[in-house]
Design a protein around this motif. Structure first.
Motif, PDB file in Angstrom:
ATOM      1  N   GLY A   1       0.767  -1.057   0.041  1.00 49.60           N
ATOM      2  CA  GLY A   1      -0.135   0.015  -0.189  1.00 49.60           C
ATOM      3  C   GLY A   1       0.798   1.189   0.056  1.00 49.60           C
ATOM      4  N   ILE A   2       1.860   1.161   0.887  1.00 47.67           N
ATOM      5  CA  ILE A   2       2.661   2.140   0.884  1.00 47.67           C
ATOM      6  C   ILE A   2       3.417   2.598  -0.407  1.00 47.67           C
ATOM      7  CG2 ILE A   2       4.857   3.183   1.614  1.00 47.67           C
ATOM      8  CD1 ILE A   2       4.179   1.940   4.629  1.00 47.67           C
ATOM      9  N   ALA A   3       3.750   1.499  -1.097  1.00 49.42           N
ATOM     10  CA  ALA A   3       4.603   1.790  -2.525  1.00 49.42           C
ATOM     11  C   ALA A   3       3.638   2.235  -3.422  1.00 49.42           C
ATOM     12  CB  ALA A   3       5.245   0.195  -2.863  1.00 49.42           C
ATOM     13  N   GLU A   4       2.334   1.671  -3.452  1.00 46.27           N
ATOM     14  CA  GLU A   4       1.394   1.988  -4.417  1.00 46.27           C
ATOM     15  C   GLU A   4       1.141   3.522  -3.993  1.00 46.27           C
ATOM     16  OE1 GLU A   4      -1.995  -0.115  -4.686  1.00 46.27           O
ATOM     17  OE2 GLU A   4      -1.107  -1.819  -5.926  1.00 46.27           O
ATOM     18  N   CYS A   5       1.122   4.023  -2.718  1.00 47.65           N
ATOM     19  CA  CYS A   5       0.675   5.352  -2.600  1.00 47.65           C
ATOM     20  C   CYS A   5       1.852   6.219  -2.936  1.00 47.65           C
ATOM     21  CB  CYS A   5       0.559   5.604  -0.927  1.00 47.65           C
ATOM     22  SG  CYS A   5      -1.171   5.424  -0.495  1.00 47.65           S
ATOM     23  N   GLU A   6       2.867   5.768  -2.876  1.00 47.64           N
ATOM     24  CA  GLU A   6       4.261   6.721  -3.210  1.00 47.64           C
ATOM     25  C   GLU A   6       4.204   6.615  -4.647  1.00 47.64           C
ATOM     26  OE1 GLU A   6       7.491   4.855  -1.262  1.00 47.64           O
ATOM     27  OE2 GLU A   6       7.612   6.552   0.403  1.00 47.64           O
ATOM     28  N   ALA A   7       3.872   5.666  -5.364  1.00 47.39           N
ATOM     29  CA  ALA A   7       3.820   5.686  -6.840  1.00 47.39           C
ATOM     30  C   ALA A   7       2.838   6.508  -7.475  1.00 47.39           C
ATOM     31  CB  ALA A   7       3.680   4.426  -7.572  1.00 47.39           C
ATOM     32  N   ALA A   8       1.488   6.664  -6.615  1.00 46.05           N
ATOM     33  CA  ALA A   8       0.547   7.474  -7.076  1.00 46.05           C
ATOM     34  C   ALA A   8       1.019   9.118  -6.797  1.00 46.05           C
ATOM     35  CB  ALA A   8      -0.744   7.372  -6.124  1.00 46.05           C
ATOM     36  N   LEU A   9       1.688   9.296  -5.506  1.00 46.14           N
ATOM     37  CA  LEU A   9       2.129  10.766  -5.507  1.00 46.14           C
ATOM     38  C   LEU A   9       3.255  11.031  -6.651  1.00 46.14           C
ATOM     39  CD1 LEU A   9       2.807  11.183  -1.624  1.00 46.14           C
ATOM     40  CD2 LEU A   9       0.665  11.298  -3.150  1.00 46.14           C
ATOM     41  N   ASP A  10       4.022  10.078  -7.066  1.00 46.98           N
ATOM     42  CA  ASP A  10       5.186  10.373  -8.128  1.00 46.98           C
ATOM     43  C   ASP A  10       4.150  10.718  -9.317  1.00 46.98           C
ATOM     44  OD1 ASP A  10       7.046  10.137  -6.088  1.00 46.98           O
ATOM     45  OD2 ASP A  10       7.497   7.839  -7.130  1.00 46.98           O
TER      46      ASP A  10
ATOM     47  N   PHE B   1      -3.485  -1.077  15.522  1.00 44.74           N
ATOM     48  CA  PHE B   1      -2.019  -1.422  15.760  1.00 44.74           C
ATOM     49  C   PHE B   1      -1.649  -0.220  16.800  1.00 44.74           C
ATOM     50  CE2 PHE B   1      -0.901  -3.815  12.026  1.00 44.74           C
ATOM     51  CZ  PHE B   1      -1.424  -5.080  12.741  1.00 44.74           C
ATOM     52  N   GLU B   2      -2.402   0.425  17.479  1.00 45.13           N
ATOM     53  CA  GLU B   2      -2.188   1.750  18.032  1.00 45.13           C
ATOM     54  C   GLU B   2      -0.855   1.851  18.995  1.00 45.13           C
ATOM     55  OE1 GLU B   2      -4.035   2.547  21.631  1.00 45.13           O
ATOM     56  OE2 GLU B   2      -4.872   0.737  22.143  1.00 45.13           O
ATOM     57  N   GLY B   3      -0.929   0.595  19.653  1.00 46.25           N
ATOM     58  CA  GLY B   3       0.461   0.499  20.700  1.00 46.25           C
ATOM     59  C   GLY B   3       1.650   0.435  19.807  1.00 46.25           C
ATOM     60  N   GLU B   4       1.726  -0.387  18.798  1.00 44.02           N
ATOM     61  CA  GLU B   4       3.055  -0.568  18.084  1.00 44.02           C
ATOM     62  C   GLU B   4       3.380   0.794  17.357  1.00 44.02           C
ATOM     63  OE1 GLU B   4       2.722  -4.144  15.916  1.00 44.02           O
ATOM     64  OE2 GLU B   4       1.068  -4.583  17.371  1.00 44.02           O
ATOM     65  N   GLU B   5       4.768   0.830  17.143  1.00 44.73           N
ATOM     66  CA  GLU B   5       5.133   2.077  16.352  1.00 44.73           C
ATOM     67  C   GLU B   5       4.626   1.862  14.858  1.00 44.73           C
ATOM     68  OE1 GLU B   5       7.482  -1.318  15.066  1.00 44.73           O
ATOM     69  OE2 GLU B   5       6.929  -0.724  17.065  1.00 44.73           O
ATOM     70  N   GLN B   6       4.329   2.719  14.101  1.00 42.33           N
ATOM     71  CA  GLN B   6       3.996   2.487  12.716  1.00 42.33           C
ATOM     72  C   GLN B   6       5.036   2.397  11.661  1.00 42.33           C
ATOM     73  OE1 GLN B   6       1.281   5.635  11.491  1.00 42.33           O
ATOM     74  NE2 GLN B   6       2.792   7.232  11.656  1.00 42.33           N
ATOM     75  N   ASN B   7       4.762   1.993  10.599  1.00 39.10           N
ATOM     76  CA  ASN B   7       5.778   1.833   9.663  1.00 39.10           C
ATOM     77  C   ASN B   7       6.091   3.335   9.284  1.00 39.10           C
ATOM     78  OD1 ASN B   7       6.966   1.630   7.106  1.00 39.10           O
ATOM     79  ND2 ASN B   7       6.192  -0.363   6.964  1.00 39.10           N
ATOM     80  N   ALA B   8       7.283   3.496   8.888  1.00 36.34           N
ATOM     81  CA  ALA B   8       7.907   5.019   8.752  1.00 36.34           C
ATOM     82  C   ALA B   8       7.381   5.435   7.364  1.00 36.34           C
ATOM     83  CB  ALA B   8       9.630   4.785   8.850  1.00 36.34           C
ATOM     84  N   GLY B   9       7.226   4.382   6.337  1.00 38.42           N
ATOM     85  CA  GLY B   9       6.678   4.600   5.278  1.00 38.42           C
ATOM     86  C   GLY B   9       5.320   5.737   5.348  1.00 38.42           C
ATOM     87  N   TRP B  10       4.558   5.639   6.356  1.00 39.16           N
ATOM     88  CA  TRP B  10       3.375   6.392   6.388  1.00 39.16           C
ATOM     89  C   TRP B  10       3.685   7.680   6.656  1.00 39.16           C
ATOM     90  CZ3 TRP B  10       0.057   4.399   3.783  1.00 39.16           C
ATOM     91  CH2 TRP B  10      -0.513   2.734   3.841  1.00 39.16           C
ATOM     92  N   ALA B  11       4.684   7.853   7.760  1.00 39.59           N
ATOM     93  CA  ALA B  11       5.226   9.071   8.083  1.00 39.59           C
ATOM     94  C   ALA B  11       5.618  10.032   6.787  1.00 39.59           C
ATOM     95  CB  ALA B  11       6.332   9.229   9.171  1.00 39.59           C
ATOM     96  N   ARG B  12       6.460   9.360   5.771  1.00 39.49           N
ATOM     97  CA  ARG B  12       6.718  10.019   4.777  1.00 39.49           C
ATOM     98  C   ARG B  12       5.733  10.264   3.882  1.00 39.49           C
ATOM     99  NH1 ARG B  12      10.858   5.991   3.671  1.00 39.49           N
ATOM    100  NH2 ARG B  12       9.575   5.412   1.799  1.00 39.49           N
ATOM    101  N   LEU B  13       4.656   9.435   3.634  1.00 40.56           N
ATOM    102  CA  LEU B  13       3.483   9.818   2.975  1.00 40.56           C
ATOM    103  C   LEU B  13       2.932  11.202   3.475  1.00 40.56           C
ATOM    104  CD1 LEU B  13       2.367   6.294   1.972  1.00 40.56           C
ATOM    105  CD2 LEU B  13       3.319   8.023   0.293  1.00 40.56           C
ATOM    106  N   ASP B  14       2.676  10.994   4.820  1.00 46.53           N
ATOM    107  CA  ASP B  14       2.166  12.252   5.395  1.00 46.53           C
ATOM    108  C   ASP B  14       2.702  13.467   4.961  1.00 46.53           C
ATOM    109  OD1 ASP B  14       0.411  10.467   6.507  1.00 46.53           O
ATOM    110  OD2 ASP B  14       0.836  10.692   8.466  1.00 46.53           O
TER     111      ASP B  14
END
Lengths: 192, 192
Positions: free
Chosen positions: A65-74, A111-124
DNA sequence: CTAGTGTGAGACAAGAATGTCTCACATGGG
DNA sequence: CCCATGTGAGACATTCTTGTCTCACACTAG
């Protein structure tokens, strides 16, 4: 030889499995590993050989999902033209991934407790930057924070995906409904 | 006698348990019956005496959410004044239930197969009617369907609740962020 | 005091999903 | 032809959650 077919065949199989899992979990987020395997046309054993467990599968879907989002952003070229047009391009490019996105969106809520994937932060950060650019250029209002506009975009995409899935909104209207509401709001205004 | 304290004491206890369960499940939607019981300060046995099972508990929470929404709709007096003001009042009144709503919102996504509670349909109809009234009065644009505006409102409420929960949006801004985006959109406009 | 009622604690079985393992089979290259 | 690799099928133990049950304890009305 083992190092031969490994790199190429496994990759496409893995891709196919991921696509099938995404399509299934988008509709039924509680699907079993067995159901996921059947949907991909493979056995549970093989599924488990490729993805150590359900967690690994979800992580892989998250990466997809992150990869597809980044591709979409590109593809949306967020830096070019007006911010409004960039938002339109973004929604258009991201629509194919909307189902997967809405799945991951709700999945991440527990997944609130765990740390989220850093990719989401980049997308954000990239999406926030787009809204900020629109604010700096005077195109967007400044009383709505870029962080909120980003979250609202995600929420509208998820709501749109579900509405289409439930038949409450025509699939063809998906882009317009989201973009028009996000950019223009519900209030009628004089056309300039 | 058994038929005495039954009607009154059980009711308040049940209310307390429901509130606790709502508060917990809002944060952790996969919480166990044991965790729910502990959160309510009762034992799992007692919890199970009041709610036959997890399904019954979720159904009761659904009924609670519907009741709170209907109370919010009543308090917002959707028929009075301009549609915009009615939407503002609606969001203001519904904010206390936003957490529970977002939980039920995602929970309903995986009940896709089963028939949904008729209460939601009534709520949808009332909110849709509000947007339609705004369209008929010329206040709202007509290219966004009332059904979509209703779904978008739910999506924005859920997104807002999660954003506040994650600290991405200040709790005080909850109402404004949602109302302003829903009504006005992101695009800047000349103040009239 | 005594009986009835509700509760907490815990044991217990049933069910589901997962992770692991073994074995037989097919296919493809040497 | 033969062997190695990947796969499907299935058995198996494990874990988690649920639902049910029993028993002891506290409280309260009579």
């Amino acid at each position: 030889m083992s190092h031969m077919g490994y790199g190429c065949l496994m990759a496409v199989d893995r891709e196919h499995v991921l696509r099938s899992a995404a399509a299934l979990l988008t509709r039924k987020s509680t699907a079993t590993m067995d159901e996921v395997a059947k949907a991909a046309g493979i056995s549970r054993a093989t599924l488990h050989r490729q993805f150590a467990g359900r967690d690994a599968l979800v992580r892989a879907l998250e990466a997809l999902g992150i990869a597809e989002c980044e591709a979409a952003l590109d593809a949306a070229r967020l830096d070019e033209g007006s911010a409004s047009d960039a938002v339109r391009r973004l929604v258009r490019e991201i629509e194919p991934a909307a189902g997967l996105l809405s799945f991951l969106y709700t999945e991440n809520q527990l997944f609130e407790g765990e740390e989220q994937n850093a990719g989401w932060a980049r997308l954000d950060a990239r999406v926030s930057a787009l809204f900020r650019r629109g604010q700096d250029s005077g195109e967007f209002r400044i009383d709505l924070t870029p962080a909120w506009l980003t979250e609202a975009l995600y929420g509208l995409i998820a709501a749109g995906a579900w509405s289409v899935h439930d038949g409450k909104v025509a699939a063809n209207d998906f882009q317009n409904m989201i973009v028009e509401l996000l950019l223009g709001g519900a209030t009628r205004r004089e056309e300039s």
